[in-house]
Design an enzyme around this catalytic site. Structure first.
Site, short mmCIF file in Angstrom:
data_model
loop_
_atom_site.label_atom_id
_atom_site.label_comp_id
_atom_site.label_asym_id
_atom_site.label_seq_id
_atom_site.Cartn_x
_atom_site.Cartn_y
_atom_site.Cartn_z
N TYR A 182 -16.28 5.93 9.33
CA TYR A 182 -15.04 6.30 9.16
C TYR A 182 -14.55 7.61 9.94
CZ TYR A 182 -10.04 5.65 8.10
OH TYR A 182 -8.57 5.39 8.27
N THR A 241 -6.42 -1.18 -0.70
CA THR A 241 -5.46 -1.86 -0.33
C THR A 241 -6.04 -2.75 0.44
OG1 THR A 241 -5.36 -0.29 1.74
CG2 THR A 241 -3.96 0.28 -0.04
N GLY A 250 0.76 -1.41 -0.06
CA GLY A 250 -0.10 0.13 -0.05
C GLY A 250 0.88 1.22 0.11
N PHE A 274 5.38 -6.72 8.76
CA PHE A 274 5.11 -7.90 9.55
C PHE A 274 4.30 -8.95 8.36
CE2 PHE A 274 2.78 -9.38 13.90
CZ PHE A 274 3.88 -10.52 13.84
P1 NAD Z 1 -1.70 -1.79 3.95
O1 NAD Z 1 -2.77 -3.02 4.73
O2 NAD Z 1 -1.60 -1.89 2.46
O3 NAD Z 1 -0.42 -1.87 4.55
C1 NAD Z 1 -0.10 -2.11 6.11
C2 NAD Z 1 1.26 -2.25 6.22
O4 NAD Z 1 1.51 -2.40 7.77
C3 NAD Z 1 2.18 -3.38 5.81
O5 NAD Z 1 3.26 -3.22 5.54
C4 NAD Z 1 1.83 -4.44 6.77
O6 NAD Z 1 2.92 -5.39 6.98
C5 NAD Z 1 2.25 -3.55 8.18
N1 NAD Z 1 2.01 -3.92 9.44
C6 NAD Z 1 0.68 -4.36 9.86
N2 NAD Z 1 0.83 -4.85 11.30
C7 NAD Z 1 2.20 -4.63 11.41
C8 NAD Z 1 2.81 -4.82 12.46
N3 NAD Z 1 2.44 -5.32 13.92
N4 NAD Z 1 4.45 -4.76 12.70
C9 NAD Z 1 4.77 -4.16 11.48
N5 NAD Z 1 4.23 -3.82 10.42
C10 NAD Z 1 2.89 -4.20 10.52
O7 NAD Z 1 -2.29 -0.61 4.48
P2 NAD Z 1 -2.34 0.99 3.78
O8 NAD Z 1 -3.91 1.01 3.09
O9 NAD Z 1 -1.47 1.31 2.88
O10 NAD Z 1 -2.48 1.91 5.05
C11 NAD Z 1 -1.40 2.40 5.46
C12 NAD Z 1 -1.51 3.76 6.14
O11 NAD Z 1 -2.01 4.69 5.26
C13 NAD Z 1 -2.75 3.61 7.28
O12 NAD Z 1 -2.34 4.66 8.33
C14 NAD Z 1 -3.81 4.14 6.50
O13 NAD Z 1 -4.91 4.70 7.47
C15 NAD Z 1 -3.41 5.17 5.63
N6 NAD Z 1 -4.57 5.55 4.49
C16 NAD Z 1 -4.95 4.39 3.68
C17 NAD Z 1 -5.90 4.97 2.73
C18 NAD Z 1 -6.46 3.80 1.90
O14 NAD Z 1 -7.35 4.01 1.24
N7 NAD Z 1 -5.79 2.42 1.92
C19 NAD Z 1 -6.40 6.15 2.54
C20 NAD Z 1 -5.58 7.24 3.37
C21 NAD Z 1 -4.77 6.77 4.47
#
Ligand code: NAD
EC number: 1.3.1.9
Length: 392
Positions: free
Chosen positions: A235, A273, A52, A74
């Site tokens: 949300y 994601t 992501g 992780f």
């Molecule tokens: P994702 O699920 O694609 O990635 C999450 C990451 O966190 C992965 O690398 C995973 O291995 C890691 N992770 C999870 N638990 C862990 C742990 N205990 N130790 C180490 N690593 C760990 O998530 P994403 O959607 O890219 O979200 C990332 C950030 O972006 C979040 O804060 C999310 O709120 C924010 N965000 C996401 C969106 C969306 O639409 N997806 C929009 C705006 C903001």
């Protein structure tokens, strides 16, 4: 073995090594094709680096900015009979590409919420980078064990106060339906803030600072989502919003300790994601939003958003919102986009979905997260899940 997608609800339990490598390669190609990112920090720590927005951040840092990185995530490694998680293959593909470009890329696998992983990371930074100039916090997790108390918290994706009835989408069946979501208990809200709020981000900065691995004038970013009022009941005005509000508190606390520009929360757009697929309403909002933004020529995925963040927004001058955040959700929340999304939202049903929304695009993006459906990958070929593809 022949690796195929095995989807269970909003998760795919298999991942394709070649497909994940291709996914990383395409993102690298996008960034490299745009040329150098001016002023990029050269030593970067990415927490949540494997997928992501975190993976996109690591890619832009290295292939746009020439940065060396330490990444923490992780992920599940492969066995003879089972594929690794997609993030594991992504990490290997990133490392291989970075090595070819002559950049350092050290990836640590384990629980970033733990004291042990913080200590291991500090050691890795000291050994490989000396210090870091930029720390990106891009974790999305369902559970956190508190390192000091040992208590395990779970995040709940629920409204606050009263039940809400919302439209949502079964992405497998392509069915739109209404569902009533029960409100969170105070414990569930507190649990969500403990997992997805700012405490761990603050703990990371405190640990890195005490470990002497933060360079003078360092910066740290944490990602948030605010979104449209259509998703607010589940949300922004719900448990996750409370956790995200806590990021704003944490950012202010880090700035108070380390200087005015040291910490920023960055509000990003909705993308597909693993984390976002699990949130009710968000996939339905997403399929409508993506169609509208594609039609208006404004659509972005993770890599386009993060490239724009580092290439055009971060170099400044800083344009902050009232809460001191940087906003990359400006296109998503622009009046023409939201007016059209709301017009379609009022009409959305199983019948109107094909005309008003982009379910095919969502499904394709979802499969790509796990390395499926990428052009140029031979999905009929035998794969050994333990063999990392050569750099393409
Ligand atoms: P994702 O699920 O694609 O990635 C999450 C990451 O966190 C992965 O690398 C995973 O291995 C890691 N992770 C999870 N638990 C862990 C742990 N205990 N130790 C180490 N690593 C760990 O998530 P994403 O959607 O890219 O979200 C990332 C950030 O972006 C979040 O804060 C999310 O709120 C924010 N965000 C996401 C969106 C969306 O639409 N997806 C929009 C705006 C903001």
């Amino acid at each position: 073995m022949i690796i195929e997608p095995r989807i269970r609800g909003f998760i795919c339990t298999t991942a394709h090594p070649e497909g994940c490598a291709m996914n990383v390669r395409q993102q690298v190609g996008y960034v490299a094709g745009k040329g150098e990112v001016p002023g990029m920090a050269k030593r970067v720590l990415v927490l949540g680096c494997s997928a992501g927005y975190g993976l996109a951040s690591r890619i832009v840092a290295t292939f746009g900015g020439g940065a060396d990185t330490v990444g923490v995530s992780f992920e599940k490694s492969p066995s003879e009979t089972k594929t690794a998680s997609a993030g594991w293959y992504n990490n290997r593909a990133f490392e291989a590409q970075a090595a070819r470009a002559g950049r350092k890329a050290v990836t640590l696998d384990g629980d970033a919420f733990s004291d042990e992983m913080k200590a291991e990371t500090i050691k890795a930074i000291a050994e490989h980078l000396g210090q870091v100039d930029l720390v990106i916090y891009s974790m999305a997790a369902p559970v956190r064990t508190h390192p000091k108390t040992g208590e395990t918290f779970r995040s709940a994706i629920k409204p606050l106060g009263a039940p809400v009835t919302v439209k949502t989408l079964n992405t497998d069946k392509g069915e739109v339906f209404e569902t009533e979501l029960q409100p969170a208990t105070p414990e569930e809200t507190a649990g969500t803030v403990a997992v997805m709020g700012g405490e761990d981000w603050e703990m990371w900065i405190a640990a890195l600072s005490a470990g002497g691995v933060l360079a003078p004038g360092f910066k740290t970013l944490s990602y948030t989502y605010i979104g449209s009022e259509l998703t607010w009941p589940i949300y922004w005005k719900a448990t996750l919003g409370k956790a995200k509000e806590d990021l704003d508190r944490a950012a202010a606390a880090i700035r108070a300790e380390h200087g005015a520009g040291a910490a920023r929360v960055v509000s990003l757009k909705a993308v597909v994601t693993q984390a976002s697929s699990a949130i009710p309403v968000v996939p339905l909002y997403g399929v409508v939003l993506f169609k509208v933004m594609k039609e208006m020529g404004l659509h972005e995925g993770c890599i386009e958003q993060i490239d724009r963040l580092f290439r055009t927004v971060l170099p400044g001058p800083e344009a902050l919102d009232d809460a001191g955040r940087l906003r990359l959700d400006d296109w998503e929340l622009s009046e023409p986009v939201q007016a059209e999304v709301k017009r379609r939202w009022a009409q959305i049903s199983t019948q109107t979905l094909p005309e008003l929304a982009d379910l095919a695009g969502f499904r394709s993006d979802f499969l790509k997260i796990f390395g499926f459906g990428l052009a140029g990958v031979d999905y009929a070929a035998e794969q050994d899940p333990q063999v990392v593809p050569a750099v393409g």
